[in-house]
Design a protein around this motif. Structure first.
Motif, short mmCIF file in Angstrom:
data_model
loop_
_atom_site.label_atom_id
_atom_site.label_comp_id
_atom_site.label_asym_id
_atom_site.label_seq_id
_atom_site.Cartn_x
_atom_site.Cartn_y
_atom_site.Cartn_z
N PHE A 22 0.88 -1.17 0.00
CA PHE A 22 0.00 0.00 0.00
C PHE A 22 0.91 1.22 0.00
N ALA A 23 0.91 1.96 -1.10
CA ALA A 23 1.84 3.07 -1.27
C ALA A 23 1.11 4.25 -1.92
N ASP A 24 1.88 5.20 -2.43
CA ASP A 24 1.30 6.39 -3.02
C ASP A 24 0.96 6.22 -4.49
N PHE A 25 1.23 5.07 -5.06
CA PHE A 25 0.94 4.84 -6.47
C PHE A 25 0.68 3.36 -6.70
N LEU A 26 -0.01 3.06 -7.79
CA LEU A 26 -0.21 1.69 -8.23
C LEU A 26 0.76 1.38 -9.35
N PRO A 27 1.30 0.16 -9.40
CA PRO A 27 2.16 -0.22 -10.53
C PRO A 27 1.32 -0.35 -11.80
N PRO A 28 1.97 -0.50 -12.96
CA PRO A 28 1.20 -0.68 -14.20
C PRO A 28 0.21 -1.84 -14.07
N ALA A 29 -0.95 -1.68 -14.67
CA ALA A 29 -2.02 -2.67 -14.52
C ALA A 29 -1.60 -4.06 -14.97
N LYS A 30 -0.76 -4.13 -15.98
CA LYS A 30 -0.35 -5.43 -16.51
C LYS A 30 1.08 -5.78 -16.09
N GLN A 31 1.51 -5.25 -14.95
CA GLN A 31 2.84 -5.59 -14.47
C GLN A 31 2.94 -7.10 -14.27
N THR A 32 4.00 -7.70 -14.80
CA THR A 32 4.15 -9.14 -14.72
C THR A 32 4.77 -9.54 -13.40
N SER A 33 4.20 -10.54 -12.77
CA SER A 33 4.71 -11.06 -11.51
C SER A 33 4.74 -12.57 -11.56
N GLN A 34 5.81 -13.16 -11.04
CA GLN A 34 5.91 -14.61 -10.95
C GLN A 34 5.08 -15.16 -9.79
N LEU A 35 4.61 -14.28 -8.91
CA LEU A 35 3.83 -14.73 -7.76
C LEU A 35 2.39 -15.04 -8.18
N ASP A 36 1.72 -15.84 -7.37
CA ASP A 36 0.34 -16.21 -7.69
C ASP A 36 -0.62 -15.04 -7.54
N LEU A 37 -0.41 -14.24 -6.49
CA LEU A 37 -1.41 -13.23 -6.13
C LEU A 37 -0.72 -12.04 -5.48
N CYS A 38 -0.97 -10.84 -5.99
CA CYS A 38 -0.40 -9.62 -5.44
C CYS A 38 -1.53 -8.61 -5.23
N LEU A 39 -1.54 -7.99 -4.06
CA LEU A 39 -2.52 -6.94 -3.77
C LEU A 39 -1.80 -5.62 -3.64
N PHE A 40 -2.15 -4.67 -4.51
CA PHE A 40 -1.59 -3.33 -4.47
C PHE A 40 -2.70 -2.34 -4.11
N GLY A 41 -2.35 -1.31 -3.36
CA GLY A 41 -3.34 -0.30 -3.00
C GLY A 41 -2.72 1.07 -2.87
N MET A 42 -3.57 2.09 -2.96
CA MET A 42 -3.13 3.47 -2.79
C MET A 42 -4.31 4.32 -2.33
N PRO A 43 -4.04 5.43 -1.63
CA PRO A 43 -5.13 6.35 -1.31
C PRO A 43 -5.66 6.98 -2.59
N ALA A 44 -6.95 7.21 -2.64
CA ALA A 44 -7.57 7.85 -3.81
C ALA A 44 -8.63 8.81 -3.29
N GLY A 45 -8.20 9.99 -2.88
CA GLY A 45 -9.12 10.94 -2.26
C GLY A 45 -9.57 10.40 -0.92
N ASP A 46 -10.90 10.27 -0.74
CA ASP A 46 -11.41 9.73 0.52
C ASP A 46 -11.65 8.22 0.44
N ARG A 47 -11.17 7.57 -0.64
CA ARG A 47 -11.33 6.14 -0.82
C ARG A 47 -9.95 5.48 -0.90
N PHE A 48 -9.93 4.16 -1.03
CA PHE A 48 -8.72 3.43 -1.35
C PHE A 48 -8.94 2.77 -2.71
N SER A 49 -7.96 2.87 -3.57
CA SER A 49 -7.99 2.18 -4.85
C SER A 49 -7.09 0.96 -4.75
#
Length: 483
Positions: free
Chosen positions: A382-409
């Motif tokens: 959970f950081a200030d930005f999201l990585p590219p939507a199609k970023q390739t990962s060898q892991l099975d499952l990755c959860l990325f998050g960032m603040p988006a105004g009064d919500r979380f994206s």
């Protein structure tokens, strides 16, 4: 009816010499010398050797400029940055002692102008070309793996494009590169010199200093911490088809958000428990994974920038070091118990973050399997930005998050060869259900959470059209350890 797009016209003019003068053939002058690869660079080199056709390691970035562009000034800015950042001049080769890299004394990076003004739809054509560039691998790492282009859609509309191999860059570096490129360009276009802070260190010096550090007492202390923290047996995340063939990774994404009322409650709870949003959301993710997979022992990868000194903050290069946060839980634990453990494990990981993960793998008692990380199969950030939507990962499952105004994206990135979309959506629904429950009662036990999480999954569950078997959920899975 639109006419067919005209062929893109590329022109490349040699830029001016960098601000530091060099002479001679860089293949003959070996004044910088060859040095070892650092940490995750080693894995990226191996990946490149095993499958040169893949573009998984590409790190592209681009930005539209709604203005005329002075190409002479732009090329001068690129030459300035190539001279400023050693990582943009890195060359790689294999040797009897393993892979080595060096900083070329000089590297003339071409910056072609791609004229799309004759296309029927220049912006659509830029999108097409950018996608193609993103998917084009760097086949030869003997030449610095850096590409830059300027796309022209109109006299007052351009797109600045850069693509670097991950072996010379990381996500933070791409932000640095784009920012400094635009600052330098505007300075040169105005007839001035760029006003950038001098870099206090160079990439080769960093690597050589860290190699020396590995023989010291602090390194040995950190090694002891990690060997204890990741003592065998390490758990495996039992979601989806764990034993699916590993030859191919196909990443897909699920985008979702946390609405304002829950996000506000989560932020207040983090403040009450004296933890960061990252730690609280990591705890909720671990609880959701435990409930689905029946794993009371969870290891989550937390990506770390590796920029642990001020000297590295403005430098382009790959400094990333994956950290492992391991948590054990039971049904009698309360959620706030899990948060405290996540906080302690995270602090321990950050305190010992300098120790390179690739070196740790050589010392851990783990079973190496092709296509699998032997320590973790999921990550969270959970950081200030999201990585590219199609970023390739060898892991099975990755959860990325960032603040988006009064919500979380948020975004779940998953390997669709091992997980069905429906299974990933169940992780999503469980995670959101955890947040809804703990905002009302942070002391709720994990056992009490089980039923509302099961109901949330049932409400979300769909049947995949492929007929692929879904992962077995907690209610029907053996409770024996590592069953």
């Amino acid at each position: 009816m639109h006419s067919a797009p005209q062929p893109a016209h590329e022109s490349a003019a040699p830029g001016p010499e960098p601000t530091t003068e060099h002479s001679g053939d860089p293949e003959v002058q070996d004044d910088q010398g060859w040095f070892e690869l650092w940490n995750v660079q080693q894995g990226l080199w191996l990946q490149h050797q095993l499958d040169e056709g893949r573009a998984d390691a590409n790190l592209p970035v681009w930005q539209h400029l709604h203005e005329a562009v002075d190409m002479a000034a732009m090329r001068r800015a690129v030459a300035f940055l190539v001279d400023r950042h050693h990582a943009l001049r890195l060359s790689f080769r294999d040797t009897p002692d393993g892979p080595r890299q060096r900083v070329l004394p000089v590297h003339d990076l071409e910056v072609p102008l791609v004229d799309l003004t004759g296309a029927a739809d220049p912006e659509a054509e830029v999108d097409r070309l950018v996608r193609a560039e993103n998917a084009t691998a760097f086949d030869d790492l003997g030449t610095p793996p850096v590409r830059m282009k300027i796309y022209q859609m109109a006299s007052d509309h351009h797109c600045v494009y850069a693509n670097l191999h991950h072996i010379v860059s990381d996500g933070t570096s791409m932000g640095i590169l784009l920012r400094e490129l635009l600052l330098s360009y505007r300075a040169f276009a105005a007839g001035e010199q760029p006003s950038l802070e001098p870099l206090p260190a160079a990439f080769d010096t960093f690597v050589q200093d860290r190699q020396q550090w590995l023989s010291g007492a602090e390194s040995r202390s950190m090694e002891t911490y990690w060997l204890d923290h990741l003592a065998a047996p390490l758990p495996r995340l039992r979601i989806g088809d764990y034993d699916a063939p590993a030859e191919e990774v196909v990443n897909e994404t699920v985008e979702f958000g946390v609405e304002a009322d829950i996000a506000e409650g989560v932020a207040a709870l983090a403040k009450e428990l004296r933890v960061t949003l990252h730690v609280l959301l990591l705890s909720a993710f671990a609880v959701a994974l435990r409930d689905i997979s029946s794993d009371d022992d969870i290891v989550v990868c937390v990506p770390f920038s590796g920029r642990d000194t001020g000297a590295l903050q403005g430098m382009v290069g790959n400094f990333v070091n994956p950290l492992s946060v391991r948590m054990t839980m039971s049904g009698s634990d309360s959620f706030d118990d899990v948060v405290r453990r996540a906080r302690a494990a995270s602090i321990g990981a950050y305190v010992n973050s300098r120790y390179p993960f690739t070196r740790l793998l050589e010392k851990l008692d783990v079973d190496a399997r092709p296509g699998r990380n032997p320590v973790f199969s999921t990550s969270f950030c959970f950081a200030d930005f999201l990585p590219p939507a199609k970023q390739t990962s060898q892991l099975d499952l990755c959860l990325f998050g960032m603040p988006a105004g009064d919500r979380f994206s948020l975004r779940l990135n998953y390997n669709s060869r091992r997980l069905a979309k429906s299974e990933v959506e169940e992780v999503q629904s469980s995670f959101l259900a955890v947040l809804r429950q703990v905002v009302d009662d942070a002391a709720i036990s994990l056992e009490a959470l089980s039923e509302p999480l099961r109901q949330a999954r049932r409400a979300k569950r769909t049947t995949p059209g492929t007929g692929r078997r879904l992962g077995t959920l907690r209610a029907s899975r053996s409770t024996a350890p590592n069953a």
